[in-house]
Design a protein around this motif. Structure first.
Motif, PDB file in Angstrom:
ATOM      1  N   VAL A  32      57.392 -67.701  48.663  1.00 54.14           N
ATOM      2  CA  VAL A  32      56.887 -67.979  47.319  1.00 54.14           C
ATOM      3  C   VAL A  32      55.431 -68.415  47.372  1.00 54.14           C
ATOM      4  CG1 VAL A  32      57.103 -69.517  45.331  1.00 54.14           C
ATOM      5  CG2 VAL A  32      59.147 -68.511  46.354  1.00 54.14           C
ATOM      6  N   TRP A  52      53.112 -65.501  48.042  1.00 57.76           N
ATOM      7  CA  TRP A  52      52.987 -64.662  46.841  1.00 57.76           C
ATOM      8  C   TRP A  52      52.157 -65.347  45.767  1.00 57.76           C
ATOM      9  CZ3 TRP A  52      56.495 -65.508  42.315  1.00 57.76           C
ATOM     10  CH2 TRP A  52      56.278 -64.567  41.299  1.00 57.76           C
ATOM     11  N   LYS A  53      52.387 -66.638  45.597  1.00 63.19           N
ATOM     12  CA  LYS A  53      51.755 -67.387  44.511  1.00 63.19           C
ATOM     13  C   LYS A  53      50.307 -67.760  44.822  1.00 63.19           C
ATOM     14  CE  LYS A  53      52.468 -71.703  41.915  1.00 63.19           C
ATOM     15  NZ  LYS A  53      53.410 -72.851  41.723  1.00 63.19           N
ATOM     16  N   ASN A  54      50.061 -68.271  46.022  1.00 61.70           N
ATOM     17  CA  ASN A  54      48.741 -68.799  46.366  1.00 61.70           C
ATOM     18  C   ASN A  54      48.054 -68.071  47.510  1.00 61.70           C
ATOM     19  OD1 ASN A  54      48.962 -70.901  44.443  1.00 61.70           O
ATOM     20  ND2 ASN A  54      50.105 -72.174  45.886  1.00 61.70           N
ATOM     21  N   THR A  94      55.288 -58.892  45.056  1.00 58.83           N
ATOM     22  CA  THR A  94      55.845 -58.857  43.704  1.00 58.83           C
ATOM     23  C   THR A  94      56.968 -57.837  43.588  1.00 58.83           C
ATOM     24  OG1 THR A  94      53.654 -59.427  42.851  1.00 58.83           O
ATOM     25  CG2 THR A  94      55.273 -58.665  41.252  1.00 58.83           C
ATOM     26  N   SER A 125      50.052 -69.782  33.565  1.00 55.08           N
ATOM     27  CA  SER A 125      49.316 -70.653  34.478  1.00 55.08           C
ATOM     28  C   SER A 125      48.037 -71.089  33.781  1.00 55.08           C
ATOM     29  CB  SER A 125      48.969 -69.905  35.774  1.00 55.08           C
ATOM     30  OG  SER A 125      50.127 -69.460  36.430  1.00 55.08           O
ATOM     31  N   ARG A 164      43.548 -67.860  42.061  1.00 51.52           N
ATOM     32  CA  ARG A 164      44.432 -66.898  42.706  1.00 51.52           C
ATOM     33  C   ARG A 164      43.925 -65.469  42.590  1.00 51.52           C
ATOM     34  NH1 ARG A 164      49.276 -69.727  39.444  1.00 51.52           N
ATOM     35  NH2 ARG A 164      49.594 -71.537  40.807  1.00 51.52           N
ATOM     36  N   HIS A 172      50.366 -63.963  38.735  1.00 46.73           N
ATOM     37  CA  HIS A 172      51.508 -63.499  39.530  1.00 46.73           C
ATOM     38  C   HIS A 172      52.791 -63.387  38.703  1.00 46.73           C
ATOM     39  CE1 HIS A 172      51.991 -67.829  39.603  1.00 46.73           C
ATOM     40  NE2 HIS A 172      53.169 -67.736  40.176  1.00 46.73           N
ATOM     41  N   THR A 173      53.030 -64.291  37.754  1.00 42.89           N
ATOM     42  CA  THR A 173      54.247 -64.166  36.949  1.00 42.89           C
ATOM     43  C   THR A 173      54.127 -63.033  35.929  1.00 42.89           C
ATOM     44  OG1 THR A 173      53.422 -65.929  35.486  1.00 42.89           O
ATOM     45  CG2 THR A 173      54.973 -66.554  37.238  1.00 42.89           C
ATOM     46  N   ASP A 195      59.670 -67.601  35.914  1.00 49.47           N
ATOM     47  CA  ASP A 195      58.785 -68.522  36.630  1.00 49.47           C
ATOM     48  C   ASP A 195      59.038 -68.365  38.125  1.00 49.47           C
ATOM     49  OD1 ASP A 195      56.801 -70.363  36.951  1.00 49.47           O
ATOM     50  OD2 ASP A 195      57.842 -72.027  35.993  1.00 49.47           O
ATOM     51  N   ASP A 196      58.161 -68.965  38.922  1.00 52.50           N
ATOM     52  CA  ASP A 196      58.332 -68.861  40.365  1.00 52.50           C
ATOM     53  C   ASP A 196      59.319 -69.899  40.896  1.00 52.50           C
ATOM     54  OD1 ASP A 196      56.613 -71.110  40.148  1.00 52.50           O
ATOM     55  OD2 ASP A 196      54.858 -69.844  40.478  1.00 52.50           O
TER      56      ASP A 196
END
Length: 254
Positions: A89, A92-94, A101, A131, A139, A143-144, A204-205
């Protein structure tokens, strides 16, 4: 030959550290887990459903009253936020690994389908939580939002990206500060929801207290949408008790 040549420029490495692969079989299996209900572990998603008061004197140390709680909405997650799933996670997120994805969406598509089937909805609107602009700039992507688009490609629903912003950051906030968080939709987003009145699955993540999902729930329901559930990749804690069937959860309206 092409893969080996590319590896000279960008070394292929799974978020867990496995080399020569963008996503190792072990981490791919984490995304293939059956989704599980996690809303009972999210304090911000609990609503008071009943209160009990003892009408007889009670011994010292015995609580004179009790309360029952019911979840605001069902939330499905693939697993607990820890170990290799946490590394995946965060990458992928940061970490800029937007190629994750697609496999994440493939893993979450069955969860969206379960929520939609329980609600009798064939094509729910997929609404990602926002976000803060600073986080998106850092970022380099949303991503979401990309997750919602990938889920649409899987046929799980239709992506509905609503221009909005959270009223505060989650970083460094205590539980009380998290619960007071609000999400502010733009006037155009509110008008669209009022016009379409969609049935929504929130995305959401990670879910911790559930305060972000609660804030997004409040924002979209105030504008006329109906939230049938939420889907996240991971939950910070998994509840110990088992939930009943999804159809047994009926989220309040309004």
């Amino acid at each position: 030959m092409i893969a080996q040549t590319c590896a000279l420029v960008a070394v292929r490495e799974c978020p867990c550290g496995a080399e020569d692969t963008w996503l190792c079989p072990s981490c791919r299996a984490l995304l293939a887990q059956s989704p599980r209900r996690v809303e009972s572990g999210c304090d911000a998603l609990q609503l008071l459903s009943a209160a009990r008061v003892r009408d007889q004197p009670v011994p010292r140390g015995v609580l004179p009253a009790g309360v029952d709680h019911a979840p605001l909405l069902p939330v499905l997650a693939l697993g607990e936020y820890g170990g290799d799933l946490q590394a995946l996670v965060l990458a992928w997120k940061n970490g800029g690994l937007l190629h994750l994805t697609a496999p994440i969406a493939a893993g979450l598509a069955p969860a969206v389908t379960q929520l939609a089937a329980a609600a009798g909805e064939e094509r729910p609107a997929l609404v990602p939580v926002p976000s803060r602009p600073a986080a998106r700039l850092r970022r380099g992507e949303d991503h979401t939002g990309e997750l919602a688009r990938q889920l649409q490609r899987h046929g799980a629903g239709r992506a509905l990206l609503l221009p909005s912003r959270p009223s505060s950051t989650q970083h460094g906030q205590g539980s009380r500060g998290r619960r007071s968080r609000r999400i502010l939709l733009t006037p155009g987003a509110r008008r669209r929801l009022e016009r379409e009145q969609p049935r929504v699955v929130l995305l959401d993540d990670v879910v911790t207290t559930g305060s972000t999902l609660r804030a997004m729930y409040d924002a979209v329901t105030e504008a006329g949408a109906e939230v049938i559930g939420a889907v996240v990749v991971a939950a910070s804690r998994l509840p110990t008790r088992q939930h009943g069937p999804l159809a047994a959860v009926s989220a309040p309206t309004g």
